[in-house]
Scaffold this motif. Structure first.
Motif, short mmCIF file in Angstrom:
data_model
loop_
_atom_site.label_atom_id
_atom_site.label_comp_id
_atom_site.label_asym_id
_atom_site.label_seq_id
_atom_site.Cartn_x
_atom_site.Cartn_y
_atom_site.Cartn_z
N CYS A 55 7.91 0.99 -16.39
CA CYS A 55 7.76 1.11 -14.94
C CYS A 55 9.13 1.32 -14.30
O CYS A 55 10.14 0.78 -14.76
N CYS A 111 -0.01 -2.27 -10.20
CA CYS A 111 1.31 -1.84 -9.73
C CYS A 111 1.18 -0.53 -8.98
O CYS A 111 0.51 0.39 -9.41
N HIS A 117 8.67 -4.90 -5.91
CA HIS A 117 7.51 -4.94 -6.81
C HIS A 117 6.27 -4.99 -5.92
O HIS A 117 6.00 -6.02 -5.29
N CYS A 146 6.03 -6.41 -12.31
CA CYS A 146 5.32 -5.53 -13.23
C CYS A 146 5.77 -5.82 -14.67
O CYS A 146 6.96 -5.94 -14.95
N PHE A 205 2.15 -4.44 -5.48
CA PHE A 205 0.86 -4.38 -6.14
C PHE A 205 -0.23 -4.22 -5.10
O PHE A 205 -0.17 -4.84 -4.03
#
Length: 137
Positions: free
Chosen positions: A106, A130, A116, A101, A118
């Motif tokens: 974040c 995200c 991470h 991200c 998505f």
């Protein structure tokens, strides 16, 4: 140009021209001590031009990465010099630890142990967001 055939490994074919190096980087092929050939801008009747990656070893390929970079790519599995399987790739619904991200606010920026993640938000535009902050990848 002469690129030898491979005995055991993978041929990632029909990669959009110019995307081969991005795929090489995201698959982290440089971390493996194996022979890899990246062939760029190959003439193709179907695509005009394309990239091809040949991996002469049985490595663990993340198909989600391939689907993220180019969902039209195909993966040919080679065993003992013969094509044993041809995989068609689709866009994954979720990407985990493939991309990071970019939003400095974040939670993944300060909580380093968080994955991470998505989610696919717009398939026609290949858009991922995200999971935590909704920032577009």
């Amino acid at each position: 140009m002469n690129i030898d055939s491979i005995q055991n490994g993978f041929v990632i074919d029909h990669i959009e021209a110019g995307s081969g190096m991005k795929l090489y980087d995201l698959l982290k092929l440089d971390e493996h001590d194996v022979s890899v050939a990246i062939i760029k801008n190959v003439q193709s009747k179907k695509m005009g031009k394309k990239d091809i990656i040949k991996i002469d070893a049985d490595v663990d390929l993340n198909l989600d990465v391939i689907g993220y970079v180019d969902p039209t790519a195909t993966v040919n599995v080679i065993k003992n010099g013969e094509l044993v399987e041809k995989l068609s790739i689709a866009m994954p619904q979720t990407l985990v630890n493939v991309i990071k991200c970019k939003n400095p606010r974040c939670i993944t920026s300060c909580e380093q142990e968080l994955d991470h993640i998505f989610k696919l938000s717009d398939k026609s535009n290949k858009e991922y967001r995200c999971l935590y902050c909704e920032t577009k990848a």
